[in-house]
Design a protein around this motif. Sequence first.
Motif, PDB file in Angstrom:
ATOM      1  N   VAL A  68      38.613  51.528  45.500  1.00  0.00           N
ATOM      2  CA  VAL A  68      37.807  50.350  45.173  1.00  0.00           C
ATOM      3  C   VAL A  68      38.349  49.153  45.935  1.00  0.00           C
ATOM      4  O   VAL A  68      39.480  49.158  46.430  1.00  0.00           O
ATOM      5  N   GLY A  69      37.537  48.096  46.034  1.00  0.00           N
ATOM      6  CA  GLY A  69      38.012  46.897  46.717  1.00  0.00           C
ATOM      7  C   GLY A  69      36.963  45.799  46.698  1.00  0.00           C
ATOM      8  O   GLY A  69      35.775  46.053  46.487  1.00  0.00           O
ATOM      9  N   PHE A  70      37.409  44.554  46.913  1.00  0.00           N
ATOM     10  CA  PHE A  70      36.531  43.413  47.053  1.00  0.00           C
ATOM     11  C   PHE A  70      36.355  43.088  48.541  1.00  0.00           C
ATOM     12  O   PHE A  70      37.277  43.269  49.329  1.00  0.00           O
ATOM     13  N   THR A  71      35.179  42.575  48.912  1.00  0.00           N
ATOM     14  CA  THR A  71      35.050  41.972  50.238  1.00  0.00           C
ATOM     15  C   THR A  71      35.817  40.656  50.217  1.00  0.00           C
ATOM     16  O   THR A  71      36.071  40.103  49.144  1.00  0.00           O
ATOM     17  N   PRO A  72      36.219  40.129  51.381  1.00  0.00           N
ATOM     18  CA  PRO A  72      37.014  38.886  51.399  1.00  0.00           C
ATOM     19  C   PRO A  72      36.350  37.704  50.674  1.00  0.00           C
ATOM     20  O   PRO A  72      37.050  36.829  50.166  1.00  0.00           O
ATOM     21  N   ASP A  73      35.021  37.685  50.626  1.00  0.00           N
ATOM     22  CA  ASP A  73      34.344  36.574  49.936  1.00  0.00           C
ATOM     23  C   ASP A  73      34.162  36.845  48.433  1.00  0.00           C
ATOM     24  O   ASP A  73      33.571  36.059  47.725  1.00  0.00           O
ATOM     25  N   THR A 116      51.176  55.048  37.852  1.00  0.00           N
ATOM     26  CA  THR A 116      50.330  55.762  38.811  1.00  0.00           C
ATOM     27  C   THR A 116      49.819  54.860  39.928  1.00  0.00           C
ATOM     28  O   THR A 116      49.321  55.355  40.933  1.00  0.00           O
ATOM     29  N   LYS A 117      49.944  53.519  39.777  1.00  0.00           N
ATOM     30  CA  LYS A 117      49.453  52.613  40.824  1.00  0.00           C
ATOM     31  C   LYS A 117      50.010  51.216  40.601  1.00  0.00           C
ATOM     32  O   LYS A 117      50.172  50.785  39.451  1.00  0.00           O
ATOM     33  N   ILE A 118      50.321  50.503  41.709  1.00  0.00           N
ATOM     34  CA  ILE A 118      50.683  49.093  41.614  1.00  0.00           C
ATOM     35  C   ILE A 118      49.855  48.295  42.621  1.00  0.00           C
ATOM     36  O   ILE A 118      49.351  48.839  43.605  1.00  0.00           O
ATOM     37  N   ALA A 119      49.718  46.988  42.360  1.00  0.00           N
ATOM     38  CA  ALA A 119      49.027  46.092  43.286  1.00  0.00           C
ATOM     39  C   ALA A 119      49.616  44.699  43.136  1.00  0.00           C
ATOM     40  O   ALA A 119      49.956  44.272  42.026  1.00  0.00           O
ATOM     41  N   VAL A 120      49.747  43.977  44.256  1.00  0.00           N
ATOM     42  CA  VAL A 120      50.288  42.623  44.261  1.00  0.00           C
ATOM     43  C   VAL A 120      49.150  41.625  44.426  1.00  0.00           C
ATOM     44  O   VAL A 120      48.273  41.804  45.273  1.00  0.00           O
ATOM     45  N   SER A 121      49.161  40.566  43.613  1.00  0.00           N
ATOM     46  CA  SER A 121      48.104  39.558  43.683  1.00  0.00           C
ATOM     47  C   SER A 121      48.218  38.753  44.972  1.00  0.00           C
ATOM     48  O   SER A 121      49.314  38.577  45.514  1.00  0.00           O
ATOM     49  N   PRO A 122      47.096  38.226  45.502  1.00  0.00           N
ATOM     50  CA  PRO A 122      47.130  37.459  46.755  1.00  0.00           C
ATOM     51  C   PRO A 122      48.002  36.202  46.689  1.00  0.00           C
ATOM     52  O   PRO A 122      48.504  35.753  47.720  1.00  0.00           O
ATOM     53  N   ASP A 123      48.199  35.638  45.492  1.00  0.00           N
ATOM     54  CA  ASP A 123      49.067  34.461  45.375  1.00  0.00           C
ATOM     55  C   ASP A 123      50.540  34.834  45.239  1.00  0.00           C
ATOM     56  O   ASP A 123      51.399  33.959  45.069  1.00  0.00           O
ATOM     57  N   SER A 124      50.838  36.145  45.314  1.00  0.00           N
ATOM     58  CA  SER A 124      52.218  36.662  45.294  1.00  0.00           C
ATOM     59  C   SER A 124      52.975  36.324  44.012  1.00  0.00           C
ATOM     60  O   SER A 124      54.204  36.257  44.011  1.00  0.00           O
ATOM     61  N   GLY A 133      40.740  58.065  31.200  1.00  0.00           N
ATOM     62  CA  GLY A 133      41.230  58.486  32.500  1.00  0.00           C
ATOM     63  C   GLY A 133      42.450  57.726  32.973  1.00  0.00           C
ATOM     64  O   GLY A 133      42.812  56.675  32.449  1.00  0.00           O
ATOM     65  N   ALA A 134      43.093  58.286  33.993  1.00  0.00           N
ATOM     66  CA  ALA A 134      44.305  57.696  34.565  1.00  0.00           C
ATOM     67  C   ALA A 134      43.946  56.682  35.647  1.00  0.00           C
ATOM     68  O   ALA A 134      42.989  56.870  36.395  1.00  0.00           O
ATOM     69  N   VAL A 135      44.729  55.621  35.737  1.00  0.00           N
ATOM     70  CA  VAL A 135      44.498  54.586  36.741  1.00  0.00           C
ATOM     71  C   VAL A 135      44.685  55.174  38.139  1.00  0.00           C
ATOM     72  O   VAL A 135      45.727  55.750  38.450  1.00  0.00           O
ATOM     73  N   ALA A 136      43.659  55.022  38.985  1.00  0.00           N
ATOM     74  CA  ALA A 136      43.718  55.541  40.349  1.00  0.00           C
ATOM     75  C   ALA A 136      43.870  54.435  41.374  1.00  0.00           C
ATOM     76  O   ALA A 136      44.519  54.618  42.400  1.00  0.00           O
ATOM     77  N   ASP A 137      43.272  53.271  41.120  1.00  0.00           N
ATOM     78  CA  ASP A 137      43.326  52.182  42.099  1.00  0.00           C
ATOM     79  C   ASP A 137      43.190  50.844  41.380  1.00  0.00           C
ATOM     80  O   ASP A 137      42.509  50.746  40.351  1.00  0.00           O
ATOM     81  N   VAL A 161      39.652  44.744  40.096  1.00  0.00           N
ATOM     82  CA  VAL A 161      38.825  45.929  39.842  1.00  0.00           C
ATOM     83  C   VAL A 161      39.763  47.121  39.702  1.00  0.00           C
ATOM     84  O   VAL A 161      40.706  47.286  40.479  1.00  0.00           O
ATOM     85  N   VAL A 162      39.532  47.912  38.663  1.00  0.00           N
ATOM     86  CA  VAL A 162      40.391  49.054  38.340  1.00  0.00           C
ATOM     87  C   VAL A 162      39.532  50.310  38.283  1.00  0.00           C
ATOM     88  O   VAL A 162      38.493  50.324  37.614  1.00  0.00           O
ATOM     89  N   SER A 163      39.939  51.346  39.005  1.00  0.00           N
ATOM     90  CA  SER A 163      39.239  52.628  38.909  1.00  0.00           C
ATOM     91  C   SER A 163      40.126  53.633  38.181  1.00  0.00           C
ATOM     92  O   SER A 163      41.357  53.569  38.253  1.00  0.00           O
ATOM     93  N   ARG A 164      39.485  54.549  37.474  1.00  0.00           N
ATOM     94  CA  ARG A 164      40.196  55.581  36.707  1.00  0.00           C
ATOM     95  C   ARG A 164      39.552  56.941  36.931  1.00  0.00           C
ATOM     96  O   ARG A 164      38.359  57.036  37.216  1.00  0.00           O
ATOM     97  N   VAL A 165      40.374  57.991  36.789  1.00  0.00           N
ATOM     98  CA  VAL A 165      39.926  59.365  36.968  1.00  0.00           C
ATOM     99  C   VAL A 165      40.187  60.135  35.682  1.00  0.00           C
ATOM    100  O   VAL A 165      41.303  60.153  35.170  1.00  0.00           O
ATOM    101  N   GLU A 166      39.138  60.777  35.164  1.00  0.00           N
ATOM    102  CA  GLU A 166      39.240  61.597  33.961  1.00  0.00           C
ATOM    103  C   GLU A 166      38.939  63.043  34.347  1.00  0.00           C
ATOM    104  O   GLU A 166      37.847  63.341  34.841  1.00  0.00           O
ATOM    105  N   SER A 167      39.919  63.933  34.154  1.00  0.00           N
ATOM    106  CA  SER A 167      39.769  65.310  34.619  1.00  0.00           C
ATOM    107  C   SER A 167      39.810  66.304  33.465  1.00  0.00           C
ATOM    108  O   SER A 167      40.523  66.109  32.472  1.00  0.00           O
ATOM    109  N   SER A 168      39.026  67.359  33.613  1.00  0.00           N
ATOM    110  CA  SER A 168      39.101  68.514  32.731  1.00  0.00           C
ATOM    111  C   SER A 168      39.089  69.758  33.617  1.00  0.00           C
ATOM    112  O   SER A 168      39.066  69.658  34.841  1.00  0.00           O
ATOM    113  N   ASP A 169      39.091  70.937  33.010  1.00  0.00           N
ATOM    114  CA  ASP A 169      39.120  72.170  33.795  1.00  0.00           C
ATOM    115  C   ASP A 169      37.878  72.314  34.670  1.00  0.00           C
ATOM    116  O   ASP A 169      37.940  72.892  35.757  1.00  0.00           O
ATOM    117  N   LEU A 170      36.748  71.790  34.221  1.00  0.00           N
ATOM    118  CA  LEU A 170      35.497  72.021  34.926  1.00  0.00           C
ATOM    119  C   LEU A 170      34.899  70.767  35.556  1.00  0.00           C
ATOM    120  O   LEU A 170      34.018  70.863  36.406  1.00  0.00           O
TER     121      LEU A 170
END
Length: 269
Positions: A263-268, A166-174, A205-209, A220-229
Motif C-alpha cells: 500500500v502507499g500514498f501518492t506524494p500529494d 511484522t512491519k515498521i515505518a518511519v513518519s516523514p517528520d522523523s 489478520g497480521a500487519v503486512a504494510d 494506511v495499514v494493510s493486513r493479511v488473514e490466512s487459513s488453509d484454503l
Amino acid sequence: DCSKLVTTSMDGMARVWDFNTYSGGEMPYAFTEINDANFSSVSITLHGKIGLRLEHSEIQIANLMDGKTINRLSSIRGELTNVTMADSGKFVAAFAKDGIGTLWNTENGRLVSNLGKFTGKSFAEFFEDGKKLVIADAGELECNCKVWDVGRGIQIASWTTLPGLTKIAVSPDSRTVAIGLGEGPVLLVDLLTGIRSGSLPPDRGAVADIVFDKSASRAVVSRVESSDLLMTTHAAVWDLKTCCETIRLQEASSKDGVQITGVGFTPDG
C-alpha cells in the motif's frame, strides 16, 4: 510529481510505470521492465536509483530507467535477508542470514559501519532525510529497537517494545515509528525516547504494510488473514491524531485471484 511508479513482484521483476501514458486495456500504462537480476528492494530516489539484492550476496545499485548497474557492494559476507535504501540513494543497510547488519555508502561502495548482530528477524527504515536509521530486532520475548546516526556511524538511542513485530515505518517528520505487531495493534512510538504516543487497534489478520502520508497525520495499514484454503487481504486509512479509522478499502480474496501485497500514498496524499 506522481508521474511514475516503481513496483516489484515475487518473481524478482521490477517495473517502472509511466502515468503520462494511457491506452486502456489490460496494461493501460506503458512500463519499462527491468529483469536482469533478482530485485528485493526498490526505491525512487533523487538520483533515480534502485537498490537490489542478488543471490550471491552482492548488492547492486542500478539506474531506475534502464536497469544498468551504477555500483556494486560485493564485500558482504553471507546470504542477505533484508536490504533497505535511504531515499537519498546514498546509504544501504544490509542484514545477513547470520544476523550481522552492515551500513554501506552506495557512491563509493565502502562499508560505513557495522550495525551489530541481531538475534531475530531484522526490520530497518531510514529517516526521510537519510541521516538516521531505525532498526528493530524482532526477538521472541521482546523487540529491541536502535536508532543510528548514519553520518557518524554511531548508535544514538535504544529501547524495547512488545514482541510479534511484522512491519515498521518511519513518519516523514522523523518523529514517530509505527510498529505493527502481527495480528495485534500498530504502536506509534517516539523514535528517540521509545515512549508510546498512540496505538491503532487490532484488526483481522497480521500487519503486512504500513505507510504514512507526507503530512504524517494519516497512515494506511494493510493486513493479511490466512487459513488453509483462503487468503484475505484488506487495508484501511487511519487518522493518527484520533487513532480512528477513516476509510476502509475493498477487501481482496485469493478466491477471486486478488491480493493486496503493498500500500502507499501518492506524494500529494
